[in-house]
Design a protein around this motif. Sequence first.
Motif, PDB file in Angstrom:
ATOM      1  N   GLY A 244      30.460  30.708 -13.814  1.00  0.00           N
ATOM      2  CA  GLY A 244      30.443  32.040 -13.198  1.00  0.00           C
ATOM      3  C   GLY A 244      30.551  31.943 -11.679  1.00  0.00           C
ATOM      4  O   GLY A 244      31.291  32.694 -11.043  1.00  0.00           O
ATOM      5  N   ALA A 245      29.827  30.973 -11.108  1.00  0.00           N
ATOM      6  CA  ALA A 245      29.865  30.813  -9.640  1.00  0.00           C
ATOM      7  C   ALA A 245      31.268  30.401  -9.173  1.00  0.00           C
ATOM      8  O   ALA A 245      31.658  30.683  -8.039  1.00  0.00           O
ATOM      9  CB  ALA A 245      28.829  29.770  -9.215  1.00  0.00           C
ATOM     10  N   LEU A 246      32.017  29.737 -10.059  1.00  0.00           N
ATOM     11  CA  LEU A 246      33.394  29.338  -9.693  1.00  0.00           C
ATOM     12  C   LEU A 246      34.420  30.421 -10.037  1.00  0.00           C
ATOM     13  O   LEU A 246      35.618  30.234  -9.832  1.00  0.00           O
ATOM     14  CB  LEU A 246      33.789  28.057 -10.442  1.00  0.00           C
ATOM     15  N   GLY A 247      33.959  31.534 -10.623  1.00  0.00           N
ATOM     16  CA  GLY A 247      34.887  32.635 -10.938  1.00  0.00           C
ATOM     17  C   GLY A 247      35.439  32.587 -12.357  1.00  0.00           C
ATOM     18  O   GLY A 247      36.500  33.144 -12.625  1.00  0.00           O
ATOM     19  N   PHE A 248      34.678  31.936 -13.276  1.00  0.00           N
ATOM     20  CA  PHE A 248      35.149  31.819 -14.660  1.00  0.00           C
ATOM     21  C   PHE A 248      34.052  32.274 -15.635  1.00  0.00           C
ATOM     22  O   PHE A 248      32.874  32.310 -15.292  1.00  0.00           O
ATOM     23  CB  PHE A 248      35.476  30.359 -15.004  1.00  0.00           C
ATOM     24  N   ARG A 249      34.476  32.565 -16.876  1.00  0.00           N
ATOM     25  CA  ARG A 249      33.528  32.814 -17.967  1.00  0.00           C
ATOM     26  C   ARG A 249      33.907  31.873 -19.107  1.00  0.00           C
ATOM     27  O   ARG A 249      35.099  31.634 -19.350  1.00  0.00           O
ATOM     28  CB  ARG A 249      33.631  34.287 -18.398  1.00  0.00           C
ATOM     29  N   ILE A 250      32.886  31.339 -19.797  1.00  0.00           N
ATOM     30  CA  ILE A 250      33.170  30.410 -20.906  1.00  0.00           C
ATOM     31  C   ILE A 250      33.333  31.219 -22.198  1.00  0.00           C
ATOM     32  O   ILE A 250      32.460  32.006 -22.558  1.00  0.00           O
ATOM     33  CB  ILE A 250      32.042  29.370 -21.062  1.00  0.00           C
TER      34      ILE A 250
END
Length: 432
Positions: A244-250
């Motif tokens: 999330g901090a890198l701009g992604f969702r798993i």
Amino acid sequence: MIGQDKRSLRIGVAGLGTVGQGLLRLIARRPDFVPGGGRVEVTAVSARRRGAVRNVDTSQMAWFDDPVALARCPDIDVFVELVGGSEGVARQAVTAALESGKAVVTANKALIAQHGAELAHFAESRGLALRFEAAVMGGVPAVKILREALVGDEIEAVAGILNGTSNYILTEMEASGLDFDRILAQAQTLGYAEADPAADIGGWDAGHKIAILAALAFGGAPEGSRVEVEGIESVELIDIRLAGALGFRIKLIAMARKGRDGVRVSVHPTLIPLDHPLARAAGALNALFIHGAEVGELFIQGPGAGAGPTAAAVAADIADVIANPKRPVFQSPAMSLGQGTGPRPAREREGVYIRLMVRDEPGVVAAISETLAEGGVSIDSFLQKRLEDVTSVPIVLTTHPAEAAAITGTLARLAALPCMTQSPRLMRLARI
Ligand SMILES: NC(=O)c1ccc[n+]([C@@H]2O[C@H](COP(=O)([O-])OP(=O)(O)OC[C@H]3O[C@@H](n4cnc5c(N)ncnc54)[C@H](OP(=O)(O)O)[C@@H]3O)[C@@H](O)[C@H]2O)c1
């Protein structure tokens, strides 16, 4: 043709669980749902426990303890298989129905993913229909879209969230900050996860579905056992937060992509950019992204399970059996189906997310950067973030696309660095 010269179409339904009961309720409410096709009537049913309390009235229907006997019964026109499982009674009953000249509708992804080609041959050689819309994405007509609506296009990739249970668990982990085991237990209590969740969280359910979609998208036979499968059991809360901090969702992404030397079919926890539609499909929803050479990008989303949506897909197949009894089971006739999945393309390059847990000491970042550079893997983004409840320091990075061998070798060298406190964690970055 079935139904056209008859006032009513007689259906035999094997399996009176969630989907079977949903179908019986739908037909009781709307027996005339087939456009111009007369009335649909469920005349015979089968389940394991005759005396079980069910939310449907079966008193006017013939009862069969054995689905195979129901499949052979001369008093039905269409056999609907809603038992489940790739082997055993479901497979025997579907085969028996085709042997005795009946069209078959099923919601059974495991059966179609494992034995779809063989059953398609069998059905088509007898001039019979076999339909399975409900097997993939429940109420979302993904099968029809790939088999029929996009037949004029050249599909390059399909990628989606095909298992509602896994998507629910990942969504809730992120929203609540609770770990996998706690959310799984909650999901079981709320009925979002089965008592035995292995096929869902282990990725096999999504694996069967993507094998079927790959077959439809690329004109092959489904090869359920050749899908690369990784489930969500090992997804940790820390990765959800750092992604999330890198701009992604798993998300658990099932993907079939055509490469230069084959089609790769896989299921993996995957990092998706937060602004991608697949990243926004929350809870128990299913969603599918389709890339076609002509159409460009298509996105469909909706309920992938549940009595109503799944029963509606089964009903649509019953209508299709009447309207198009000679339609091939897959995109092309069974005798011309090529290999569906094939080998993994050898030269495919992909970007990855790597989480390293390191001791907080000087020189660590330099050692990591050197190791990556030596391995020929270049960094796209890098984040070192001290988390309150974690003793060692997590360093996460995403890489530019690199060959699998370069990533594997680099990961082994990173794991051997003296500053590491845990094995590195690797996840795929979406290429969709
Ligand atoms: N649930 C969904 O939302 C959904 C969505 C898409 C596709 N599907 C697929 O639809 C199929 C049915 O799923 P479901 O959720 O309805 O399953 P379910 O609730 O577990 O129901 C299974 C039914 O099969 C009967 N059955 C099991 N073994 C049998 C045997 N040996 N002989 C006779 N009957 C037998 C059971 O009988 P008893 O009731 O007497 O135990 C039950 O009625 C599966 O292939 C599943 O993958 C389900």
